[in-house]
Design a protein around this motif. Structure first.
Motif, PDB file in Angstrom:
ATOM      1  N   ALA A 283       0.810  -1.222   0.000  1.00 42.39           N
ATOM      2  CA  ALA A 283       0.000   0.000   0.000  1.00 42.39           C
ATOM      3  C   ALA A 283       0.839   1.267   0.000  1.00 42.39           C
ATOM      4  CB  ALA A 283      -0.941   0.010   1.206  1.00 42.39           C
ATOM      5  N   ILE A 284       2.090   1.184   0.394  1.00 44.41           N
ATOM      6  CA  ILE A 284       2.883   2.409   0.439  1.00 44.41           C
ATOM      7  C   ILE A 284       3.068   2.957  -0.962  1.00 44.41           C
ATOM      8  CG2 ILE A 284       4.090   1.727   2.540  1.00 44.41           C
ATOM      9  CD1 ILE A 284       6.476   0.969   0.875  1.00 44.41           C
ATOM     10  N   PRO A 285       3.115   4.269  -1.109  1.00 46.57           N
ATOM     11  CA  PRO A 285       3.199   4.870  -2.457  1.00 46.57           C
ATOM     12  C   PRO A 285       4.619   4.893  -3.013  1.00 46.57           C
ATOM     13  CG  PRO A 285       3.070   6.600  -0.811  1.00 46.57           C
ATOM     14  CD  PRO A 285       2.967   5.292  -0.054  1.00 46.57           C
ATOM     15  N   HIS A 286       5.459   3.970  -2.575  1.00 45.58           N
ATOM     16  CA  HIS A 286       6.834   3.896  -3.056  1.00 45.58           C
ATOM     17  C   HIS A 286       7.127   2.473  -3.496  1.00 45.58           C
ATOM     18  CE1 HIS A 286       7.264   7.670  -0.805  1.00 45.58           C
ATOM     19  NE2 HIS A 286       6.824   7.025   0.262  1.00 45.58           N
ATOM     20  N   ALA A 287       8.062   2.326  -4.403  1.00 45.07           N
ATOM     21  CA  ALA A 287       8.600   1.001  -4.700  1.00 45.07           C
ATOM     22  C   ALA A 287       9.616   0.667  -3.614  1.00 45.07           C
ATOM     23  CB  ALA A 287       9.258   0.986  -6.073  1.00 45.07           C
ATOM     24  N   LEU A 288       9.479  -0.532  -3.026  1.00 43.29           N
ATOM     25  CA  LEU A 288      10.347  -0.930  -1.923  1.00 43.29           C
ATOM     26  C   LEU A 288      11.180  -2.129  -2.325  1.00 43.29           C
ATOM     27  CD1 LEU A 288       9.592  -1.111   1.813  1.00 43.29           C
ATOM     28  CD2 LEU A 288      10.413  -3.168   0.700  1.00 43.29           C
ATOM     29  N   LEU A 289      12.481  -2.043  -2.056  1.00 48.16           N
ATOM     30  CA  LEU A 289      13.407  -3.151  -2.283  1.00 48.16           C
ATOM     31  C   LEU A 289      14.189  -3.379  -0.993  1.00 48.16           C
ATOM     32  CD1 LEU A 289      14.852  -2.120  -5.766  1.00 48.16           C
ATOM     33  CD2 LEU A 289      13.151  -3.880  -5.328  1.00 48.16           C
ATOM     34  N   MET A 290      14.283  -4.654  -0.554  1.00 48.84           N
ATOM     35  CA  MET A 290      15.077  -4.988   0.628  1.00 48.84           C
ATOM     36  C   MET A 290      16.089  -6.069   0.245  1.00 48.84           C
ATOM     37  SD  MET A 290      13.964  -6.619   4.324  1.00 48.84           S
ATOM     38  CE  MET A 290      13.324  -5.106   5.045  1.00 48.84           C
ATOM     39  N   PHE A 291      17.358  -5.812   0.588  1.00 48.12           N
ATOM     40  CA  PHE A 291      18.440  -6.755   0.308  1.00 48.12           C
ATOM     41  C   PHE A 291      19.094  -7.159   1.629  1.00 48.12           C
ATOM     42  CE2 PHE A 291      17.938  -3.984  -3.325  1.00 48.12           C
ATOM     43  CZ  PHE A 291      17.945  -4.853  -4.402  1.00 48.12           C
ATOM     44  N   ASP A 292      19.564  -8.435   1.700  1.00 52.95           N
ATOM     45  CA  ASP A 292      20.284  -8.852   2.895  1.00 52.95           C
ATOM     46  C   ASP A 292      21.735  -8.375   2.829  1.00 52.95           C
ATOM     47  OD1 ASP A 292      21.658 -10.559   1.192  1.00 52.95           O
ATOM     48  OD2 ASP A 292      20.620 -12.367   1.854  1.00 52.95           O
ATOM     49  N   ARG A 293      22.514  -8.762   3.832  1.00 52.25           N
ATOM     50  CA  ARG A 293      23.892  -8.270   3.892  1.00 52.25           C
ATOM     51  C   ARG A 293      24.737  -8.766   2.725  1.00 52.25           C
ATOM     52  NH1 ARG A 293      25.582  -8.792  10.300  1.00 52.25           N
ATOM     53  NH2 ARG A 293      24.007  -7.346  11.109  1.00 52.25           N
ATOM     54  N   ASP A 294      24.327  -9.890   2.135  1.00 52.52           N
ATOM     55  CA  ASP A 294      25.070 -10.429   0.996  1.00 52.52           C
ATOM     56  C   ASP A 294      24.551  -9.904  -0.332  1.00 52.52           C
ATOM     57  OD1 ASP A 294      26.702 -11.971   2.665  1.00 52.52           O
ATOM     58  OD2 ASP A 294      25.188 -13.563   2.762  1.00 52.52           O
ATOM     59  N   LEU A 359      18.111   3.244   2.892  1.00 55.97           N
ATOM     60  CA  LEU A 359      17.991   3.121   4.340  1.00 55.97           C
ATOM     61  C   LEU A 359      18.646   1.807   4.778  1.00 55.97           C
ATOM     62  CD1 LEU A 359      14.214   4.065   4.612  1.00 55.97           C
ATOM     63  CD2 LEU A 359      16.109   5.570   5.161  1.00 55.97           C
ATOM     64  N   THR A 360      19.015   1.717   6.051  1.00 54.78           N
ATOM     65  CA  THR A 360      19.593   0.495   6.602  1.00 54.78           C
ATOM     66  C   THR A 360      18.828   0.124   7.864  1.00 54.78           C
ATOM     67  OG1 THR A 360      21.775   1.099   5.756  1.00 54.78           O
ATOM     68  CG2 THR A 360      21.691  -0.615   7.433  1.00 54.78           C
ATOM     69  N   THR A 361      18.414  -1.146   7.993  1.00 54.61           N
ATOM     70  CA  THR A 361      17.692  -1.604   9.168  1.00 54.61           C
ATOM     71  C   THR A 361      18.667  -1.907  10.298  1.00 54.61           C
ATOM     72  OG1 THR A 361      17.783  -3.949   8.591  1.00 54.61           O
ATOM     73  CG2 THR A 361      15.998  -2.642   7.625  1.00 54.61           C
ATOM     74  N   PHE A 366      19.504  -3.815   3.736  1.00 53.91           N
ATOM     75  CA  PHE A 366      19.584  -2.570   2.974  1.00 53.91           C
ATOM     76  C   PHE A 366      18.247  -2.331   2.287  1.00 53.91           C
ATOM     77  CE2 PHE A 366      20.816  -0.127  -0.857  1.00 53.91           C
ATOM     78  CZ  PHE A 366      21.370   0.967  -0.223  1.00 53.91           C
ATOM     79  N   LEU A 367      17.656  -1.160   2.536  1.00 53.56           N
ATOM     80  CA  LEU A 367      16.359  -0.796   1.958  1.00 53.56           C
ATOM     81  C   LEU A 367      16.533   0.303   0.931  1.00 53.56           C
ATOM     82  CD1 LEU A 367      13.860  -0.601   4.957  1.00 53.56           C
ATOM     83  CD2 LEU A 367      13.724  -2.132   3.029  1.00 53.56           C
TER      84      LEU A 367
END
Length: 756
Positions: A283-294, A359-361, A366-367
């Motif tokens: 639902a957020i109005p952004h495209a979201l990508l999340m990557f792990d540390r690798d 961004l970083t969690t 890595f977001l």
């Protein structure tokens, strides 16, 4: 003293050393005692082993051979016996065990994952190398230990039942009977695992799940295919049951049952939270990508395809951070190694603008948030344009006020020059002197025309349309631009304008129309090769007046002609234009029922064609005829703070036979009116003390029978339009500089109305 077990081990070592040449026979002999043996050379490589060793460690059977490194046997051992949580530390366990093998001499006991207890001794050989001996000590465990283990198992919150290799019931704990109260008659009886499952299916499992448990019971050999993953079944009284099976190395099967209600409810809550999280991410109005540390892609939402389908397809094929970095580097301003940086905006090939926020969690993931900000950027640009337009309007308003003030200051001396020149022309009989005075008058009238044009642009009175001679308008605009055009080395040619080229229009709008067209041509010619030229031609045909403004500059490309009249569209550099000049021209022409178009001029350059309806009157009203039209009688009060103005007006009116009284401001004029009535008041607007507007307001308070008519003679029409008082009858207005004949005619008309 040496313990008996240790004495036995040392004796075996001495025996092995004494019989080294016949070690194989010794190993066979140890098999008869149930003792496992493995001999290693000085490099910790396997030399020999016996069958008991393979019985204790069946994982070695197909892999061990003479020369096998001890570390390799350890990897196979730990691969079977380590807990699942310790598998990632296997090499650490191997390294520690190798060190113990080389240094430890005291025997120690350990337990295999099957439950068997083994005691091992590791001792050096006299000629180098080591020997390890193992024996099964499971039966030697203290009875108290076994009883403690039984009590611990009985207290577990899970129910278990044990069945032998043939599927016969062996034992069960208390919790098993609590979970299934109806199974008591099978406890202690000659029952099978299949009997227990059938009873549980009948008494405890909801009907919808019975078939699943029946399939488990129908297996021919349960120990060959145990239920290793939890089998969840719904209880008839509500809640959930969980079944798992474990098989020992001797074929013993343990059925483990537990109340899984809390677990299922927790899993359901977790599933619901995950669903809410997915819904929120989508639902957020952004495209979201999340990557792990690798750099592996963990999460993305559907919004990405709306941002950029190419990136979405690329990540479908290669879901890594490196693939995203390659996409970002494709815009040319960064390398792939530098593509992951701070917040930024990129412009896609389709001209959309995308904002990227990294961004970083807390866990190190890595977001990336990608947002289409095209509309926001357009709104910002529009706001900037509006601010710039407002700024320009403020400057124009300030310029208008400045022009009005300048015009007033210029109009007073110009009025004196023009009026005196006209009077001199009437008085001088010498043709040569008369010609000189005429040149003087024409120069002053030219200056007056320029001032009037400025005022036509700056005035803020209600717009009124009247017939206007186009030639006069074009000449006035050309006079305004003459200096700037000359500075840019641009020649302007205005072809003779037919007298019938008369347009009913708003004078200031018509001035602005041609001023904008000529300024636009001036800007286009600044970078053009010499000679630079602007031509203006006027033709009248079919009830329309056609005006053509052409230049020999670079012209207007065909690709943008369709947008040239759009607001804010401009081809000029930043700071050189606002993009509203031609749109204003289009609006003025349309408002007057005409049309405007652009095309190529003959020989190159741009050509703007304007067509406007011809006025019904064949020509604009001419100037009043000079000369006397009979003497007038009456007393006139002239109010102006400029003595030169009052002197020339007094002389003009005196020639008409009128008596003139002069006042320097409104208050002095009121005193004169109190002393003696007058037939007419001629007043300026801008004066120190009481100004013209204040004087008119005081005169308007007088009864109509004693209220004289008023002529406003001013060079500041802008102020008059803003502060016009309520006066009946409305005053006549004459702009400075004035024609003496026009003034005399206005006085004659005012006095005629007064006497009437």
């Amino acid at each position: 003293m040496t313990a008996p077990a240790e004495t036995e081990t040392l004796g075996l070592v001495r025996l092995l050393a004494a019989c080294r040449d016949d070690a194989t026979a010794l190993a066979s002999a140890l098999d008869q005692l149930g003792i496992a043996i493995c001999l290693y050379d000085p490099d910790d490589r396997v030399v020999l082993w016996n069958e008991s060793y393979l019985t204790f460690f069946p994982e070695q059977r197909d892999a061990i051979a003479p020369g096998t490194p001890y570390a390799d046997t350890l990897r196979r051992f730990f691969g079977v016996n380590l807990a699942d949580t310790q598998r990632d530390r296997l090499e650490r366990h191997v390294e520690a065990a190798v060190q113990r093998h080389r240094t430890q001499t005291a025997p120690f006991t350990f337990q295999l994952r099957t439950g068997r207890w083994l005691k091992v001794a590791s001792l050096p050989m006299p000629a180098g190398g080591r020997v390890r001996l193992w024996r099964d000590t499971s039966e030697e465990q203290p009875a108290t230990t076994r009883r403690s283990a039984d009590r611990a198992l009985a207290s577990l919150d899970v129910g278990y039942a044990v069945f032998d290799g043939a599927g016969r019931f062996v034992t069960a704990n208390k919790r098993y009977q609590e979970l299934f109260p109806g199974i008591g008659d099978l406890i202690g009886a000659a029952s099978s695992y299949r009997d227990h499952l059938a009873r549980i299916e009948r008494d405890s499992v909801l009907e919808e799940d019975r078939a699943r448990l029946a399939r488990v019971a129908a297996r021919p050999l349960p120990t060959a295919l145990p239920v290793s993953l939890p089998l969840l079944l719904r209880h008839v009284e509500g809640g959930w049951l969980s079944l798992e099976e474990r098989v020992g190395e001797d074929g013993t099967l343990v059925a483990i049952w537990s109340d899984a209600t809390r677990q299922v409810e927790a899993d359901a809550r977790i599933g619901e939270l995950e669903r809410h999280l997915r819904d929120a991410v989508e639902a957020i109005p952004h495209a979201l990508l999340m990557f792990d540390r690798d750099g592996r892609l963990l999460l993305r939402n559907r919004r990405l395809a709306a941002i950029d389908q190419r990136l979405a397809r690329a990540l479908d094929a290669t879901p890594t951070l490196a693939r995203y970095a390659a996409w970002r580097a494709g815009f040319g301003d960064v390398t792939a190694d530098d593509a992951i940086r701070g917040e930024e905006e990129v412009v896609l090939p389709d001209r959309r603008t995308v904002a990227i926020a990294p961004l970083t969690t807390d866990a190190g993931e890595f977001l990336l948030l990608l947002s289409d900000v095209t509309r926001e950027k357009a709104a910002e640009a529009e706001l900037a344009r509006q601010k710039d337009l407002a700024h320009q309007n403020e400057k124009l308003a300030a310029m208008g006020s400045l022009l009005a003030g300048v015009a007033h200051e210029l109009n007073n001396p110009l009025a004196v020059v023009v009026a005196r020149a006209l009077l001199l022309e009437e008085q001088i009989a010498d043709p040569q002197a008369g010609a000189a005075v005429r040149v003087l008058r024409q120069a002053a009238e030219r200056c007056a025309g320029i001032v009037r044009t400025f005022l036509a642009i700056a005035r803020a009175k209600p717009r009124e349309r009247r017939p206007l001679a186009l030639g006069t308008v074009l000449s006035a605009v050309a006079d305004i631009l003459a200096y700037g055009l000359g500075a840019d080395d641009i020649a302007i040619e205005i072809a003779p304008v037919p007298e019938s080229a008369v347009i009913e229009a708003e004078e200031d709008a018509l001035h602005q129309l041609f001023l904008n067209l000529l300024v636009n041509a001036q800007h286009a010619l600044r970078g053009a090769a010499r000679p630079r030229r602007i031509t203006v031609t006027v033709a009248v045909a079919g009830g329309s007046v056609e005006i053509v403004v052409a230049d020999n500059g670079p012209g207007v490309p065909a690709a943008i002609r369709g947008r040239i009249f759009e607001p804010y569209f401009t081809t000029k550099q930043q700071g050189e234009g606002t993009g509203i000049g031609l749109s204003v021209c289009h609006a003025i022409v349309t408002a007057h029922g005409g049309m405007i178009a652009v095309d190529d001029a003959p020989g190159g350059g741009a050509r703007f064609t304007v067509r406007l309806p011809q006025a019904e009157a064949a020509a604009a009203a001419g100037s009043p005829q000079r000369g006397a039209a009979g003497a007038m009688r009456g007393r006139v009060l002239v109010v102006d703070d400029e003595a030169d103005i009052t002197d020339v007006i007094g002389e003009i009116l005196a020639r008409q036979g009128l008596e003139v009284t002069v006042a320097r401001d409104g208050m002095q004029a009121l005193l004169h009116l109190e002393e003696a009535p007058c037939d007419l008041v001629i007043t300026d607007l801008r004066m120190p003390g009481m100004d013209g507007a204040g004087l008119l307001a005081r005169i308007a308070e007088r009864p109509p029978a004693v209220r004289p008519p008023v002529i406003v003679l001013t060079g500041d029409v802008l102020s008059w339009s803003r502060a016009r008082p309520d006066f009946d009858p409305p005053p006549l207005v004459i702009e400075k500089p004035f024609d003496p004949a026009a003034l005399a005619q206005a006085v004659r008309e005012a006095l005629a109305r007064r006497h009437a």
